[in-house]
Scaffold this active site. Structure first.
Site, PDB file in Angstrom:
ATOM      1  CG  HIS A  99      -1.835  -1.432   1.013  1.00 39.70           C
ATOM      2  ND1 HIS A  99      -1.300  -1.790   2.215  1.00 39.70           N
ATOM      3  CD2 HIS A  99      -3.293  -0.809   0.796  1.00 39.70           C
ATOM      4  CE1 HIS A  99      -2.657  -2.740   2.050  1.00 39.70           C
ATOM      5  NE2 HIS A  99      -3.526  -2.168   1.352  1.00 39.70           N
ATOM      6  CG  ASP A 105       1.683  -0.873   3.640  1.00 40.57           C
ATOM      7  OD1 ASP A 105       0.680  -0.753   4.879  1.00 40.57           O
ATOM      8  OD2 ASP A 105       1.466  -1.980   2.635  1.00 40.57           O
ATOM      9  CG  ASP A 130      -3.700  -9.705   2.841  1.00 38.18           C
ATOM     10  OD1 ASP A 130      -3.119  -9.681   3.374  1.00 38.18           O
ATOM     11  OD2 ASP A 130      -4.331  -9.171   1.617  1.00 38.18           O
ATOM     12  CD  GLU A 153      -7.479  -8.428  -1.019  1.00 36.74           C
ATOM     13  OE1 GLU A 153      -7.157  -7.983  -1.992  1.00 36.74           O
ATOM     14  OE2 GLU A 153      -7.681  -8.581  -0.597  1.00 36.74           O
ATOM     15  CD  GLU A 199      -6.795 -11.558   2.023  1.00 37.75           C
ATOM     16  OE1 GLU A 199      -6.959 -10.693   1.736  1.00 37.75           O
ATOM     17  OE2 GLU A 199      -7.849 -11.867   2.488  1.00 37.75           O
ATOM     18  CG  HIS A 201     -11.605 -11.979   1.399  1.00 38.23           C
ATOM     19  ND1 HIS A 201     -10.255  -9.859   0.362  1.00 38.23           N
ATOM     20  CD2 HIS A 201     -10.624 -10.796   2.919  1.00 38.23           C
ATOM     21  CE1 HIS A 201     -10.166  -9.538   1.889  1.00 38.23           C
ATOM     22  NE2 HIS A 201      -9.910 -10.305   3.019  1.00 38.23           N
ATOM     23  CG  ASP A 252      -4.349 -10.929  -1.377  1.00 38.51           C
ATOM     24  OD1 ASP A 252      -3.582 -10.623  -1.865  1.00 38.51           O
ATOM     25  OD2 ASP A 252      -4.894  -9.815  -0.479  1.00 38.51           O
ATOM     26  CG  ASP A 298      -9.845 -11.274   6.763  1.00 44.51           C
ATOM     27  OD1 ASP A 298      -9.785 -12.475   6.126  1.00 44.51           O
ATOM     28  OD2 ASP A 298      -9.290 -10.518   6.024  1.00 44.51           O
ATOM     29  CG  ASP A 355      -6.367 -11.536   6.981  1.00 43.78           C
ATOM     30  OD1 ASP A 355      -6.194 -12.294   5.964  1.00 43.78           O
ATOM     31  OD2 ASP A 355      -5.764 -10.271   7.679  1.00 43.78           O
TER      32      ASP A 355
HETATM   33  C1  XLS Z   1      -7.998  -6.795   3.506  1.00 40.95           C
HETATM   34  C2  XLS Z   1      -7.667  -6.859   2.716  1.00 40.95           C
HETATM   35  C3  XLS Z   1      -5.927  -5.783   2.277  1.00 40.95           C
HETATM   36  C4  XLS Z   1      -6.367  -5.663   0.535  1.00 40.95           C
HETATM   37  C5  XLS Z   1      -5.150  -4.946   0.423  1.00 40.95           C
HETATM   38  O1  XLS Z   1      -8.287  -7.712   4.529  1.00 40.95           O
HETATM   39  O2  XLS Z   1      -7.319  -7.827   2.358  1.00 40.95           O
HETATM   40  O3  XLS Z   1      -4.996  -6.899   3.110  1.00 40.95           O
HETATM   41  O4  XLS Z   1      -5.637  -7.040   0.546  1.00 40.95           O
HETATM   42  O5  XLS Z   1      -5.563  -3.828   0.473  1.00 40.95           O
HETATM   43 NI    NI Z   2      -6.552  -9.233   1.156  1.00 36.95          NI
HETATM   44 NI    NI Z   3      -8.091  -9.306   4.019  1.00 33.23          NI
END
Ligand code: XLS
Ligand code: NI
Ligand code: NI
Length: 438
Positions: free
Chosen positions: A102, A105, A340, A233, A269, A272, A297, A308, A310
């Site tokens: 990003h 970041d 991600d 996304e 993702e 998601h 992702d 999430d 992750d």
């Molecule tokens: C959040 C998203 C984010 C995107 C990028 O849940 O996965 O990390 O991949 O903005």
């Molecule tokens: Ni993501």
């Molecule tokens: Ni995410």
């Protein structure tokens, strides 16, 4: 302070399935050929900046736990450069080709638009130099349109057009930087493009604002000649109660409505997909069927926790079918697999970052090998094709012919005394077949 926090950590190599070395790949052999392409070309692996180099372990109940000297939101340009050195040192040691970021970041903190543009431009210069020196590539860039308080009520979907303008400002700069850095894609995740309550939200108006925004992004992509892919996304919720880019099918309907279905693809993702109540392979297969499969992702959720989480992928059996659908769709073209994914908050050693990525990479590699074996075997594909064989024959073609009518098709039932007999779907037999490969 050292600029290389991973000093002493080795470069990670492939050692094969029998290796006992925790800092080696057992399945990811970058140059090994699978179905005519190297594993590196299939997977196009990327490390993400935000979880791996920015998030410090903070959660809703406690502050950061990672005492990594470079792992904090950079305030100054010097700190941003220190983070860049750490990040590239890590990605190089893993031996993967790509990274993602990003805007916020990578850059020194900024409050005003002027500072944002200046600070971002300053670090993009350094990133360009690092990329030239290391050969690392940018899989995608994206603008953070959700963390700053100005985006409290969304970016493009904000009730205030000045916030829309600010989002346009950030995306313009980030898209141009991504172009300059030869990024392969540009991602838009609509973190706060949704609502917390319908009591105060004009849903129809907000969708039109989002359609307008995306049309502008596409117009700018063409204006500057960015050859990469624009990706949305999907995510159903979090942080909002409802996010407009709910899932792949919803995004496709949205793109169709605003005439953007040939311009924008999806970045799917895993976590998601499951939050939306779908399997990951469902989302992949849907995107492939609609012609909008872009990038992945990679991560996983926790089946008992509804957010999430992750986590890094660690179940190759679970990913094999998704990989199968990706291969059947012709693979990822400009896309890749971006981790991600974040460590658990107790994984406080810098070495834990290696174990997480090594495990994730090996899991994807193993799923890729499994899926390729299923394709080479051919029986799964043949079984699915066999079910539809009549659609390729005269009966099916007569129905799909543009001139066919309901009445004409219906007449054939009586004229030919049709009495179709049910056929087994053979699900368990096919499940057993797949299990031979995982
Ligand atoms: C959040 C998203 C984010 C995107 C990028 O849940 O996965 O990390 O991949 O903005
Ligand atoms: Ni993501
Ligand atoms: Ni995410």
């Amino acid at each position: 302070m050292t600029t290389d926090p991973f000093e002493g950590m080795p470069k990670i190599h492939y050692e094969g399935p029998d290796s006992k070395n925790p800092l080696a790949y057992r399945y990811y052999d970058a140059d090994a050929e699978i179905l005519g392409k190297s594993m590196a070309e299939h997977l196009r692996l990327a490390v993400c900046y935000w979880h791996t180099f920015c998030w410090d372990g903070t959660d809703t109940f406690g502050s950061g736990t990672f005492a990594r000297p470079w792992q904090f939101a950079p305030v100054t340009q010097a700190e941003a450069e220190q983070k860049l050195a750490a990040a590239m040192g890590f990605v190089e040691r893993l031996g993967v080709p790509f990274f993602c970021f990003h805007d916020t970041d990578v850059m020194a903190a900024a409050e005003t638009a002027q500072d944002h543009a200046a600070n971002f431009a300053a670090i993009v210069d350094r990133i360009e130099e690092k990329m030239a020196a290391t050969g690392l590539q940018l899989l995608w860039g994206t603008a953070n349109l959700f963390s700053h308080p100005r985006y409290i009520a969304g970016a493009a979907t904000n009730p205030d057009p000045d916030v829309f303008a600010f989002a346009a400002f950030q995306v313009r700069h980030c898209l141009e930087a991504t172009h300059r850095l030869n990024g392969h894609n540009y991602v838009l995740w609509g973190g706060r493009e949704g609502y917390d309550t319908l009591l105060n939200s004009d849903l129809g108006r907000e969708l039109d604002q989002m359609g307008r925004f995306l049309a502008m992004v596409v117009e700018h992509k063409h204006r500057i000649g960015f050859p990469g892919t624009i990706l949305i996304e999907p995510k159903p919720h979090e942080p909002t109660k409802h996010q407009y880019d709910h899932d792949v099918a919803t995004v496709y309907g949205f793109l169709k409505r605003y005439g953007l279905e040939n311009e924008i693809k999806v970045n799917i993702e895993v976590n998601h997909a499951t939050l939306a109540g779908h399997s990951f392979e469902h989302e992949v297969a849907t995107a492939a069927a609609l012609g909008i499969l872009g990038s992945i992702d990679a991560n996983r959720g926790d089946p008992q926790n509804g957010w999430d989480t992750d986590q890094f992928p660690n179940n190759a059996a679970e990913l094999t079918l998704a990989m199968y659908h990706i291969l059947k769709a012709g693979g990822l073209t400009t896309g890749g697999f971006n981790f991600d994914a974040k460590l658990r908050r107790q994984s406080i050693d810098a070495e834990d970052l290696f174990h997480a990525h090594i495990g994730g990479i090996d899991t994807l590699a193993r799923a890729l090998r499994n899926a390729a074996a299923i394709i080479e075997d051919g029986r799964l594909d043949a079984a699915a094709k066999e079910r539809y064989v009549k659609w390729d024959g005269a009966e099916g073609r007569a129905i799909m012919d543009a001139g066919a009518t309901l009445a004409g098709v219906a007449d054939r039932v009586t004229a030919e005394n049709l009495a179709p007999a049910p056929v087994s779907g053979r699900q368990e037999r096919l499940e057993n077949l797949v299990n031979r490969f995982v």
